[in-house]
Design an enzyme around this catalytic site. Structure first.
Site, PDB file in Angstrom:
ATOM      1  N   PRO A 133      -1.308  -0.888  -9.355  1.00 32.47           N
ATOM      2  CG  PRO A 133      -3.231  -1.608  -8.292  1.00 32.47           C
ATOM      3  CD  PRO A 133      -2.029  -2.111  -9.025  1.00 32.47           C
ATOM      4  CG  PHE A 134       3.252   3.136  -7.302  1.00 35.44           C
ATOM      5  CD1 PHE A 134       4.209   2.173  -7.576  1.00 35.44           C
ATOM      6  CD2 PHE A 134       3.640   4.284  -6.639  1.00 35.44           C
ATOM      7  CE1 PHE A 134       5.539   2.355  -7.198  1.00 35.44           C
ATOM      8  CE2 PHE A 134       4.964   4.471  -6.247  1.00 35.44           C
ATOM      9  CZ  PHE A 134       5.910   3.503  -6.529  1.00 35.44           C
ATOM     10  N   GLY A 135       0.739   3.252  -4.414  1.00 35.46           N
ATOM     11  CA  GLY A 135       0.437   4.279  -3.415  1.00 35.46           C
ATOM     12  C   GLY A 135       1.742   4.926  -2.976  1.00 35.46           C
ATOM     13  N   GLY A 136       2.228   4.548  -1.787  1.00 33.29           N
ATOM     14  CA  GLY A 136       3.499   5.086  -1.321  1.00 33.29           C
ATOM     15  C   GLY A 136       4.694   4.374  -1.922  1.00 33.29           C
ATOM     16  N   GLY A 137       4.453   3.237  -2.551  1.00 29.28           N
ATOM     17  CA  GLY A 137       5.561   2.487  -3.149  1.00 29.28           C
ATOM     18  C   GLY A 137       6.478   1.857  -2.125  1.00 29.28           C
ATOM     19  CB  THR A 138       6.442   1.757   1.517  1.00 29.24           C
ATOM     20  OG1 THR A 138       5.082   1.403   1.811  1.00 29.24           O
ATOM     21  CG2 THR A 138       6.553   3.267   1.459  1.00 29.24           C
ATOM     22  CB  SER A 139       5.544  -3.181  -1.776  1.00 29.56           C
ATOM     23  OG  SER A 139       5.668  -4.597  -1.724  1.00 29.56           O
ATOM     24  CE1 TYR A 465       9.110  -5.777  10.447  1.00 26.70           C
ATOM     25  CE2 TYR A 465      11.344  -5.550  11.288  1.00 26.70           C
ATOM     26  CZ  TYR A 465      10.363  -5.195  10.378  1.00 26.70           C
ATOM     27  OH  TYR A 465      10.625  -4.261   9.398  1.00 26.70           O
TER      28      TYR A 465
END
Lengths: 550, 550
Positions: A133-139, A465
């Site tokens: 599955p692919f949404g914004g591809g920002t992983s 972070y």
């Protein structure tokens, strides 16, 4: 599509094929003084240089899939496939700049609604195709890498056509979104109803509602609006075993909360097709402001006091002295020098920038909350910098990825990683992760900078972070970061008892999967694997993400 | 033990063998006018009348268990076994008043620490014994019924010896409790550190930390302190597959949150042995106060506005007109009549009592929050009753179970059930559940009263808690309630799409297990069953609870 290719292959994030962020020459000089000599790194690979193997999608599968979504939504061309060849981690970007094979899917599917997603999964199960599955591809953790997982072909399920606001219930303050709606579009659709989601992670411009839920995203205003999982009231998933809907009430004692299994499932337990989210009135007023605290310990103590008193601003973000210093360096300009002098005159030896932001219905409402917070900060010795420092942060709040492109162009290794732990362990965890990164990255002529901030604070603990900057090792750029990341993960995951979580808001993906057992135990892994078998008996969903391939 | 027997066999809740709550004769008369003639019901069964079969625990198992916990902690005597023969639902209590067989376990085990619990489970797995974890025994949904589940014997694992506060981390505001610590003892142990948990459900006096977590308990001050699952930061479970620990950070994106699987697992996925909870400073000041709103719709609208504005008092509890009326009736006394006249004079046609309670560090802190809430309530037309109305509620906040004993003695059928849903569905759900209960219980000479309150409000919805009162049908007292409960559950679970959750804070137990698939889907059931097989391959843990026997 070519715009997408520009984003994903050439420059990772920055649209238009050219880095939109230009670093001032003075900033580059000062950075080089700190970390070692900079020079332009590997040139961005030309599209024609990238190897794209033939699609292995069997014709029968292709025909079945075309039957479901329409032939025009089964893409097997080079550009479409290259455009979904992984996420946006430093290694993802690096691989696109270097010769070598990319994890290119065999096809890209563009289903048009949840029913089509369901039928696509059933077809993929029949043909034994891996599905990513692919949404914004920002992983940034290898969560959308087109891995075959032992199947003979892998398809990327791009959810961009699931772009609707399905319904709004203003009385209950709920909205149902299709999974492919991106952050800005979600806000635009809600704003028409006077509502907001308030979820603004750094990936906001590109990432999707489905991706936020699948990865347990946390936005910059999480202190005010909560983490994304706090906003999720219901989910609709497609699974190889059928459709699965969860969420009928704001709270329940009807056994374990399975929504919490769907949220964070990273496409491995189903494909989120709709998400029901809690929404709030659009704020009429916002105020951002900067403060400085002297040193990490004083800074985190102040943030802890605010968190435990319920006095956090909606955005609360504390940088350590290194991050504060480098941020000022990268900005360059004369005001920076002035600020340094001003703080020295106030006796601040190690300035740590604290950015606060409030959202509210009226100036008075914000004023009341702010007064209490500022009173507590003053008592903790904070120096107020004023609104411009806060506004400067706000103006650049989504610029990180673009800035990273510019730094990559300068030949830098630049990457981030994050964790969270309880307050009593926070400083130890920061020290150990920093040491692990510095020790593994230090080399003759190269001196890493490791910056750290707290961007999410809770009553019992906070996130950390880290951002790492150093000259790239052109002899072994991949190995340079792989070793550093492994050292950092081992510092976090510990031996036996973890010091913190392996991810606070980036998720597990493939990159953190080896460390998950240390956090949830072998029993936890066996429970997740059992849940996966229950919904995905043949293991077609996002192989290698979340759970290592068995 | 005899004290326990008194509690559990003779009078259910009230200690000392006699009902501590005496209803004023005038109250009883007025109640009878409303619901029908009252007469003393079935006498409480004498202990010697209760049938207790021989223990079926095999000698080899007994010897192994004695090896783990010590022979003195393997109880097979009549009194110990009768003392753990189920929970405290109306049907549980009724069965103890009637002739017939009780679900008496074959043995009661009293392990002394988490390690012993782990070894007990391993021994039970070897000998294939069903195991029912037992804390306060206050389940009202059949969650601690000693069911054999196809095994030849069942043991109750009474956790009362796991009664320690293991550690306190005041910086992170965390405390680790063993699972068997009861509510008041937990507060006493924390108070020594100036801390509180703030979790006060009606079962507070008896229920345990482990039980709170296992059932997703919600306390009366949930608006201020959260539901119990909001307080849980970590768990330690014993399972037949080994020990399982979860929770290293306040928040995480390391995949699905498996703590949310342990919380609410009702002993079916493991035995909670330790729970790490978020704690807060002991409040120095408390204030309780009563208001009246005119009618259910105005009342719930006011509570919704408070919830969505973040202006709820820590305790926020709205009774409908029937509950308000009956509460006044059961109190009796002249002030009640005065109050009725006062409200009529103010034009309140259908008084709905709203009780608010604040906890805080200083009077000023409470004052600031209260001022905002009262301002909003005034705008919503609320009539202030003052502190005595609030204090009266507080004084009786744990008296419900004792009052129920007194009503049972009067020959009443008296039971509660609860649900939750989103705001836009709340009134419809109340109407349909009320109608289902009234229709199924109405009979010549018997007129049920169905009261309702909201005791837990959220931004997106609220809980509904129903109390039913009517003369018992002595010809078929069990069937009378079984039919009513089924009708209510069907109204909640709906056909196809549920109107609300089958439980907001009572849990699933055996009673709600048939309705769980309607809420989480057959896929949800298969995921839970798979998770159970992963930790409990032979199904020894609390058979029939949470998941129906397969």
């Amino acid at each position: 599509m070519s715009d997408l290719l520009d984003h994903r292959v050439r420059h990772a994030w920055t649209p238009g094929g050219a880095a939109a962020v230009h670093l001032p020459p003075k900033a580059v000089r000062r950075l080089a003084e700190r970390i070692g000599p900079l020079r332009a790194g590997a040139a961005v690979a030309r599209e024609s240089d990238l190897a794209v193997p033939e699609s292995a999608l069997p014709p029968a599968a292709s025909a079945d899939l075309a039957e479901v979504v329409g032939a025009e939504h089964v893409l097997t061309d080079r550009v479409a496939r290259l455009g979904r060849c992984g996420g946006l981690s430093y290694l993802d970007l690096l691989r696109r700049r270097l010769p070598g094979e990319l994890p290119v899917p065999d096809a890209v599917l563009l289903p048009g609604d949840p029913e089509q997603v369901q039928r696509v999964l059933e077809a993929c199960a029949r043909h034994d195709l891996a599905v990513v599955p692919f949404g914004g591809g920002t992983s940034v953790v290898g969560g959308v890498t087109a891995a075959r997982g032992g199947k003979h072909a892998v398809v990327v399920l791009d959810l961009r056509r699931l772009n609707r606001l399905v319904s709004v219930d203003p009385v209950s303050r709920l909205a149902v979104f299709q999974a492919g709606v991106r952050g800005p579009e979600a806000e635009r659709l809600l704003a028409a109803h006077g509502l907001t989601l308030g979820h603004v992670p750094q990936s906001f411009e590109r990432a999707t509602i489905g991706g936020f839920a699948a990865t347990r995203s946390a936005g910059q205003a999480s202190a005010g609006y909560g983490r994304f999982e706090d906003m999720v009231e219901g989910v609709r998933l497609a699974t190889p075993r059928g459709e699965w809907r969860l969420g009928v009430a704001p709270a329940s004692a009807a056994g374990p909360d399975l929504r919490e299994l769907a949220v964070g499932s990273e496409g491995a337990l189903g494909v989120l097709t709709e998400v029901t989210v809690r929404v709030r009135p659009l704020p009429a007023v916002e105020r951002f402001e900067g403060f400085v605290l002297d040193g990490w310990e004083r800074g985190t103590a102040a943030v802890r006091e605010l968190a435990q008193a319920g006095a956090l601003a909606d955005v609360t973000r504390l940088s350590d002295a290194d991050e504060t210093e480098i941020s000022l360096t990268l900005k360059g300009g004369g005001r920076t020098a002035l600020l340094r002098r001003y703080l020295r005159a106030r006796g601040v030896a190690e300035p740590c920038l604290l950015v606060l932001g409030w959202h509210g219905g009226t100036r008075r409402e914000i004023g009341g909350r702010r007064a209490r917070t500022v009173r507590m900060l003053r008592a903790a010795g904070a120096v107020r910098l004023g609104r411009s420092a806060g506004e400067a942060w706000r103006a650049g709040r989504f610029a990180g990825p673009r800035q990273r492109d510019a730094l990559l162009d300068l030949g830098l290794c630049v990457e981030t990683l994050e964790t969270a732990t309880h307050w009593s362990t926070l400083s130890r965890l920061r020290t150990e992760v920093r040491a692990a990164l510095v020790d593994s990255l230090r080399a003759p002529g190269r001196s890493p900078v490791v910056m750290c901030h707290v961007s999410h604070a809770y009553e019992t603990g906070a996130s950390l972070y880290f951002t790492v900057l150093l000259p790239r090792d052109d002899a072994d750029p991949v190995g340079q970061w792989v070793r550093a990341k492994r050292a950092a993960c081992q510092a976090i995951a510990g031996s036996g008892s973890p010091l913190g979580t392996i991810s606070h808001h980036h998720a597990v993906g493939a990159d953190h999967a080896p460390y998950l057992a240390g956090e949830i135990g072998e029993i936890g892994i066996s429970v997740l694997a059992a849940a996966k078998r229950a919904v995905d008996p043949t293991g077609i969903l996002n192989p290698g993400t979340l759970l290592r391939e068995q």
